[in-house]
Design an enzyme around this catalytic site. Structure first.
Site, PDB file in Angstrom:
ATOM      1  N   HIS B  19       0.867  -1.187   0.000  1.00 54.76           N
ATOM      2  CA  HIS B  19       0.000   0.000   0.000  1.00 54.76           C
ATOM      3  C   HIS B  19       0.904   1.237   0.000  1.00 54.76           C
ATOM      4  O   HIS B  19       1.727   1.408   0.910  1.00 54.76           O
ATOM      5  CB  HIS B  19      -0.929  -0.014   1.219  1.00 54.76           C
ATOM      6  CG  HIS B  19      -1.922  -1.128   1.171  1.00 54.76           C
ATOM      7  ND1 HIS B  19      -2.209  -1.940   2.242  1.00 54.76           N
ATOM      8  CD2 HIS B  19      -2.683  -1.572   0.134  1.00 54.76           C
ATOM      9  CE1 HIS B  19      -3.130  -2.818   1.875  1.00 54.76           C
ATOM     10  NE2 HIS B  19      -3.428  -2.624   0.604  1.00 54.76           N
ATOM     11  N   GLU B  22       1.536   3.693   3.136  1.00 56.31           N
ATOM     12  CA  GLU B  22       1.896   3.160   4.451  1.00 56.31           C
ATOM     13  C   GLU B  22       3.416   3.268   4.553  1.00 56.31           C
ATOM     14  O   GLU B  22       4.170   2.411   4.113  1.00 56.31           O
ATOM     15  CB  GLU B  22       1.359   1.732   4.598  1.00 56.31           C
ATOM     16  CG  GLU B  22      -0.165   1.737   4.472  1.00 56.31           C
ATOM     17  CD  GLU B  22      -0.838   0.371   4.605  1.00 56.31           C
ATOM     18  OE1 GLU B  22      -0.160  -0.608   4.975  1.00 56.31           O
ATOM     19  OE2 GLU B  22      -2.052   0.294   4.339  1.00 56.31           O
ATOM     20  N   HIS B 113       3.167  -3.438   6.679  1.00 56.14           N
ATOM     21  CA  HIS B 113       1.980  -2.583   6.590  1.00 56.14           C
ATOM     22  C   HIS B 113       1.872  -1.674   7.801  1.00 56.14           C
ATOM     23  O   HIS B 113       2.399  -1.970   8.871  1.00 56.14           O
ATOM     24  CB  HIS B 113       0.710  -3.445   6.498  1.00 56.14           C
ATOM     25  CG  HIS B 113       0.538  -4.119   5.187  1.00 56.14           C
ATOM     26  ND1 HIS B 113      -0.209  -3.577   4.168  1.00 56.14           N
ATOM     27  CD2 HIS B 113       1.046  -5.284   4.706  1.00 56.14           C
ATOM     28  CE1 HIS B 113      -0.177  -4.379   3.119  1.00 56.14           C
ATOM     29  NE2 HIS B 113       0.586  -5.432   3.413  1.00 56.14           N
ATOM     30  N   GLU B 175       1.947  -5.801  10.560  1.00 51.31           N
ATOM     31  CA  GLU B 175       1.083  -4.601  10.560  1.00 51.31           C
ATOM     32  C   GLU B 175       1.373  -3.824  11.840  1.00 51.31           C
ATOM     33  O   GLU B 175       1.317  -4.398  12.928  1.00 51.31           O
ATOM     34  CB  GLU B 175      -0.366  -5.084  10.544  1.00 51.31           C
ATOM     35  CG  GLU B 175      -1.425  -4.034  10.547  1.00 51.31           C
ATOM     36  CD  GLU B 175      -1.732  -3.519   9.148  1.00 51.31           C
ATOM     37  OE1 GLU B 175      -1.459  -2.328   8.921  1.00 51.31           O
ATOM     38  OE2 GLU B 175      -2.250  -4.295   8.306  1.00 51.31           O
TER      39      GLU B 175
END
Lengths: 321, 321
Positions: B19, B22, B113, B175
């Site tokens: 992404h 990010e 992430h 994450e």
């Protein structure tokens, strides 16, 4: 300090979505528009979604930053169908709420913004002697229990003032953080709602003839911006704001204090000669503008009491329910 | 519990920018790529900028969410020059790091992430009995002093597993939150750097024959998503996550607890029958996916000790410096 009579504030504009991913203002304006449709909103408030195309896409802007399109030059530039959308939209908003620097302009323009920086609530203006804006700030400071409220001053002539709030006779951005762009946090939404309500309360009381005492307000005048360290060839940033500085907006930064932590591990320090107040620390939208933080000088400004006088000889309603 | 011999982990992929907004993963991958160019990086690590076009624009994706393009169906769909960029890119990444579910795939894929939610560090996987992933999680939990580390399990068959990490023989999204999209916070960057380093340390020690004891790991298995309340006609959200729930990822949510605070002021409560663990609370990228938060069931999973056996009869280097 002698009292200064000021005209009533009869026409107010509250704008949100000038940046389409700053969600607290967008949802607050939507809520206010619903209430207006219900007939419960004071009649003198114009509520505006400034950049609904950007809000629809949840991006800051579609083609160019709308909140840089309100200089006199931008507002008088010829536009056509092929002009950037925001260049056209700024002229529409100027026609609706201004024209800027004219007698027809709204008396007060409050433009709602959010920042990823830990600023609390800031009223950002182009004047350090706008008694109306300063009194509203003082009122918010006294009434808001859980949110720090500060007055920020950009020392720029009105012709060059680039943001939407410069269209009103009085005006400010009401900037609240921290909130990620594209996210609405309930506590930030509530603080903004409270700030707007307190502003309206002050205006209604002022218009009704209540005398607000003078006093002192701390004014933070922007001195300079500081960019991220960048690779000299690629211009990619090579450091983040130092953890000791992150989230410490409006805490005095001294020469030698840590400013950046390089991704390679090295600490870079503030090399200025004067202790200054950082703000907009690590604001997400400013990476592309080359601003890691701004620095301000603080001073106390004395403000007079401001008895209201009607703008029109006929007087009339103060516009508040 | 009996020990389970596991093949060494010789080929590791560390991916960032799946992404493009990010930023911690993006800057960490850039830093790792610099080091690789210096010849100081372990040779067995492939470092990949997954979606450099999106990273260049600082947006999550250009045409479609890359991290939903790794199902078997998406990876085998015919693509042409007119296909969405991310559909093409997922097949390129599958060729580079997979093919998914093949012997040629990298042994471990770690995809970096960030989230706006207050998740701490999560390893997000498709298996609750992947001993390698669970051991790495246990190692991070023991070693990371200032960051909570949790193991999240999406109970989805490998064919339908949609994210990049499903391409490796073992794999997870690492994450870390909270961090606004389009912003890099130094403490989040450092936590990610530490997490990746500790993962590499574990792999090197495991490959070298160190015996890691078994034990127990809490596994959070995703049960369901909950959307924001929305206007039935416009589908615009009408509430934000309640201040009592905001930032309380992985704190048990009981039936009747506040869940949303409507912009109109009304509190909406959790109406489920089972107390569950919320996570991804108010993640910015999930507004468009109709997810205000996810709910998980927690259980303790026993993991065996895992003596390493070489994948190839020849043995050879463990690939660590």
């Amino acid at each position: 300090m002698k009292a200064v009579a000021m005209p009533t504030v009869s026409r107010v504009a509250v704008c949100g979505g000038t940046h389409g991913n700053e969600l607290a203002g967008i949802y607050l304006v939507r809520e206010m528009l619903k209430k207006r449709a219900d007939g419960t909103e004071p009649v003198s408030v114009v509520t505006v979604m400034s950049n609904s195309r950007a809000a629809q896409l949840c991006v800051r802007y579609v083609e160019t930053d709308l909140n840089r399109c309100f200089t006199r030059a931008a507002l008088s530039a010829p536009v056509s169908e092929t002009s950037p959308y925001e260049m056209i939209r700024s002229q529409e908003l100027n026609a609706l709420l201004g024209p800027k620097a004219s007698a027809q302009a709204v008396d007060l323009l409050c433009d709602l913004h959010n920042t990823t920086a830990n600023t609390g609530l800031c009223l950002i203006t182009y004047s350090d002697h706008d008694w109306i804006c300063l009194h509203i700030c003082k009122h918010l400071q006294a009434q808001m229990a859980s949110t720090p409220v500060r007055y920020v001053h950009f020392d720029i002539p009105l012709n060059e003032a680039y943001s939407l709030d410069s269209v009103g006779k009085h005006g400010f951005a009401m900037e609240i953080g921290p909130q990620p762009h594209g996210v609405v946090r309930s506590a930030i939404f509530s603080a903004m709602q409270e700030g707007v309500q307190l502003m309206m309360d002050w205006i209604c009381q002022f218009n009704s003839g209540m005398l607000f005492e003078g006093g002192w307000v701390d004014v933070y005048t922007m001195v300079k911006n500081i960019d991220y360290p960048r690779d000299s060839e690629t211009h990619v940033i090579t450091a983040a704001v130092h953890p000791d500085l992150q989230d410490r907006d409006f805490c005095l930064l001294h020469p030698g204090d840590p400013m950046f932590l390089c991704f390679s591990g090295e600490t870079l320090r503030y090399r200025g000669k004067e202790a200054l107040y950082p703000f907009f620390i690590n604001e997400g939208a400013y990476y592309e503008k080359g601003v890691a933080l701004s620095l301000a000088r603080k001073r106390r400004v004395q403000i007079p009491s401001v008895p209201a006088v009607s703008r029109s000889p006929a007087g009339g309603t103060n516009g508040c329910s």
